[in-house]
Design a protein around this motif. Sequence first.
Motif, PDB file in Angstrom:
ATOM      1  N   ASP A 209      51.185  -7.568  48.336  1.00 17.00           N
ATOM      2  CA  ASP A 209      52.374  -6.922  48.909  1.00 17.00           C
ATOM      3  C   ASP A 209      52.099  -6.414  50.320  1.00 17.00           C
ATOM      4  OD1 ASP A 209      53.875  -7.395  46.655  1.00 17.00           O
ATOM      5  OD2 ASP A 209      53.600  -5.391  45.801  1.00 17.00           O
ATOM      6  N   ALA A 210      50.922  -5.813  50.534  1.00 21.36           N
ATOM      7  CA  ALA A 210      50.575  -5.321  51.868  1.00 21.36           C
ATOM      8  C   ALA A 210      50.439  -6.470  52.853  1.00 21.36           C
ATOM      9  CB  ALA A 210      49.278  -4.514  51.809  1.00 21.36           C
ATOM     10  N   ALA A 211      49.857  -7.587  52.407  1.00 16.96           N
ATOM     11  CA  ALA A 211      49.697  -8.751  53.282  1.00 16.96           C
ATOM     12  C   ALA A 211      51.048  -9.347  53.656  1.00 16.96           C
ATOM     13  CB  ALA A 211      48.823  -9.795  52.588  1.00 16.96           C
ATOM     14  N   ARG A 212      51.960  -9.451  52.680  1.00 22.78           N
ATOM     15  CA  ARG A 212      53.287 -10.011  52.962  1.00 22.78           C
ATOM     16  C   ARG A 212      54.046  -9.138  53.966  1.00 22.78           C
ATOM     17  NH1 ARG A 212      53.334 -10.622  47.173  1.00 22.78           N
ATOM     18  NH2 ARG A 212      52.915 -12.818  46.616  1.00 22.78           N
ATOM     19  N   GLU A 213      53.981  -7.828  53.793  1.00 24.73           N
ATOM     20  CA  GLU A 213      54.643  -6.938  54.739  1.00 24.73           C
ATOM     21  C   GLU A 213      54.098  -7.137  56.144  1.00 24.73           C
ATOM     22  OE1 GLU A 213      55.892  -3.039  52.015  1.00 24.73           O
ATOM     23  OE2 GLU A 213      54.331  -2.877  53.542  1.00 24.73           O
ATOM     24  N   THR A 214      52.778  -7.265  56.254  1.00 21.67           N
ATOM     25  CA  THR A 214      52.158  -7.446  57.571  1.00 21.67           C
ATOM     26  C   THR A 214      52.591  -8.759  58.198  1.00 21.67           C
ATOM     27  OG1 THR A 214      50.257  -6.165  56.790  1.00 21.67           O
ATOM     28  CG2 THR A 214      49.971  -7.429  58.815  1.00 21.67           C
ATOM     29  N   ALA A 215      52.661  -9.824  57.406  1.00 19.19           N
ATOM     30  CA  ALA A 215      53.112 -11.115  57.925  1.00 19.19           C
ATOM     31  C   ALA A 215      54.551 -11.031  58.414  1.00 19.19           C
ATOM     32  CB  ALA A 215      52.981 -12.185  56.848  1.00 19.19           C
ATOM     33  N   ARG A 216      55.383 -10.301  57.697  1.00 22.39           N
ATOM     34  CA  ARG A 216      56.774 -10.146  58.137  1.00 22.39           C
ATOM     35  C   ARG A 216      56.856  -9.430  59.483  1.00 22.39           C
ATOM     36  NH1 ARG A 216      59.654  -5.810  55.296  1.00 22.39           N
ATOM     37  NH2 ARG A 216      59.598  -4.778  57.325  1.00 22.39           N
ATOM     38  N   VAL A 217      56.037  -8.397  59.655  1.00 23.28           N
ATOM     39  CA  VAL A 217      56.031  -7.680  60.933  1.00 23.28           C
ATOM     40  C   VAL A 217      55.494  -8.582  62.044  1.00 23.28           C
ATOM     41  CG1 VAL A 217      55.134  -5.677  62.173  1.00 23.28           C
ATOM     42  CG2 VAL A 217      55.830  -5.452  59.782  1.00 23.28           C
ATOM     43  N   ALA A 218      54.508  -9.410  61.736  1.00 28.24           N
ATOM     44  CA  ALA A 218      54.010 -10.362  62.728  1.00 28.24           C
ATOM     45  C   ALA A 218      55.141 -11.264  63.215  1.00 28.24           C
ATOM     46  CB  ALA A 218      52.878 -11.203  62.129  1.00 28.24           C
ATOM     47  N   ARG A 219      55.954 -11.751  62.296  1.00 26.88           N
ATOM     48  CA  ARG A 219      57.074 -12.618  62.693  1.00 26.88           C
ATOM     49  C   ARG A 219      58.093 -11.844  63.515  1.00 26.88           C
ATOM     50  NH1 ARG A 219      56.278 -14.127  57.336  1.00 26.88           N
ATOM     51  NH2 ARG A 219      58.222 -13.142  56.640  1.00 26.88           N
ATOM     52  N   GLU A 220      58.293 -10.579  63.192  1.00 28.61           N
ATOM     53  CA  GLU A 220      59.184  -9.740  64.004  1.00 28.61           C
ATOM     54  C   GLU A 220      58.673  -9.639  65.447  1.00 28.61           C
ATOM     55  OE1 GLU A 220      60.566  -6.690  60.386  1.00 28.61           O
ATOM     56  OE2 GLU A 220      59.284  -5.984  62.021  1.00 28.61           O
ATOM     57  N   GLN A 221      57.343  -9.728  65.594  1.00 29.98           N
ATOM     58  CA  GLN A 221      56.722  -9.649  66.919  1.00 29.98           C
ATOM     59  C   GLN A 221      56.582 -11.020  67.569  1.00 29.98           C
ATOM     60  OE1 GLN A 221      55.895  -6.588  68.306  1.00 29.98           O
ATOM     61  NE2 GLN A 221      56.950  -5.811  66.507  1.00 29.98           N
ATOM     62  N   GLY A 222      57.169 -12.054  66.951  1.00 32.40           N
ATOM     63  CA  GLY A 222      57.152 -13.385  67.542  1.00 32.40           C
ATOM     64  C   GLY A 222      55.935 -14.219  67.200  1.00 32.40           C
ATOM     65  N   VAL A 223      55.166 -13.801  66.193  1.00 31.83           N
ATOM     66  CA  VAL A 223      53.956 -14.522  65.794  1.00 31.83           C
ATOM     67  C   VAL A 223      54.227 -15.251  64.486  1.00 31.83           C
ATOM     68  CG1 VAL A 223      51.549 -14.287  65.097  1.00 31.83           C
ATOM     69  CG2 VAL A 223      52.444 -12.888  66.962  1.00 31.83           C
ATOM     70  N   ASP A 224      53.942 -16.536  64.446  1.00 33.81           N
ATOM     71  CA  ASP A 224      54.233 -17.369  63.282  1.00 33.81           C
ATOM     72  C   ASP A 224      53.143 -17.214  62.224  1.00 33.81           C
ATOM     73  OD1 ASP A 224      55.194 -19.235  61.535  1.00 33.81           O
ATOM     74  OD2 ASP A 224      54.534 -20.984  62.687  1.00 33.81           O
ATOM     75  N   LEU A 225      53.370 -16.315  61.270  1.00 42.72           N
ATOM     76  CA  LEU A 225      52.442 -16.092  60.171  1.00 42.72           C
ATOM     77  C   LEU A 225      53.259 -15.992  58.888  1.00 42.72           C
ATOM     78  CD1 LEU A 225      49.567 -15.543  59.115  1.00 42.72           C
ATOM     79  CD2 LEU A 225      49.969 -13.108  59.554  1.00 42.72           C
ATOM     80  N   ALA A 226      53.145 -16.998  58.046  1.00 38.73           N
ATOM     81  CA  ALA A 226      53.907 -17.040  56.801  1.00 38.73           C
ATOM     82  C   ALA A 226      53.349 -16.053  55.781  1.00 38.73           C
ATOM     83  CB  ALA A 226      53.882 -18.450  56.225  1.00 38.73           C
ATOM     84  N   ASP A 227      54.243 -15.523  54.924  1.00 32.23           N
ATOM     85  CA  ASP A 227      53.815 -14.583  53.889  1.00 32.23           C
ATOM     86  C   ASP A 227      52.685 -15.148  53.047  1.00 32.23           C
ATOM     87  OD1 ASP A 227      55.850 -13.004  54.797  1.00 32.23           O
ATOM     88  OD2 ASP A 227      57.018 -13.028  52.940  1.00 32.23           O
ATOM     89  N   GLU A 228      52.885 -16.351  52.532  1.00 31.70           N
ATOM     90  CA  GLU A 228      51.891 -16.891  51.610  1.00 31.70           C
ATOM     91  C   GLU A 228      50.587 -17.267  52.298  1.00 31.70           C
ATOM     92  OE1 GLU A 228      52.024 -16.485  48.380  1.00 31.70           O
ATOM     93  OE2 GLU A 228      53.857 -15.446  48.973  1.00 31.70           O
TER      94      GLU A 228
END
Length: 292
Positions: A209-228
């Motif tokens: 769950d913590a990793a998925r949240e971080t990936a979502r914030v990365a995408r908000e910052q324009g960085v392509d990092l998928a949840d999985e």
Amino acid sequence: MDIAVVGAGSLGSLLGGLLAREHDVTLVGRDPHMRRVAAEGLRVAGVEQFRVTPAARTDVPDSADLAVVAVKSHDTAAVADQLAGCELGACLSVQNGMGNEATLAAALDCPVLAGTCTYGARLDEPGTVAFTGRGEVVLGPPAGGRSETAERVGAAFGGAGVETTVAADMPRRLWAKLAVNAAINAATALARVENGALADGPGAALAADAARETARVAREQGVDLADERAVELTRQVVRDTAANRSSMLQDVEAGRATEIDAINGYVVAAADEPVPVNETLTRLVRTRERAD
């Protein structure tokens, strides 16, 4: 190359020791470790065993071709101020957390590179560092792309036998590392468990769950990092380092300040939408620090 390793604890000492086989290295750290290295050299034991004789001191030198910064994130600003008076050709951060490169770049006139390091190290006693796992250094410009400075530093590391990749996608790599750290460090520190405790059960669910949240914030910052992808990387690190005690767990057990603000706290501060898992982990670790 003339290299100053600033923050010569476990990882800094190992990197400095490896680099000293080929380059002129100065370790900058605390006594009694620095005093022992200055008098007797640095002994590396474990995966590889050798002794080198780098210079060792408790303050930064006047000049260096490269400063490798390996201090805790909460010490970055102080180190940046110290390095501002040093004539530097370049600076490379191999620290945990986010925001370190920006802090260094604001104080320094030289190019600043971002880096990640997966080598394993443990400082056993003054003058001796245990080489606990072979890994890789990945480095490049913090904003991505290529640079002559990154290529030159990468070649210097590779020439000393350090497994090194010069990468053009450092923003994605930094966020991926942040996702792994956000997933593992606070949870293990709070539960007082080794990394392997997050391999299954409630610990694994929390980490994911913590990793998925971080990936979502990365995408908000324009960085392509998928949840999985973030979850997959976390699971891999948990498997590969199952017997390890995270740096944040070691800090909590020793009553030291943690890097929570540069890891889970950074995710909270950067998020456009709520990140309840990272926020809860951040609040709990901060509460633990205040209790200490």
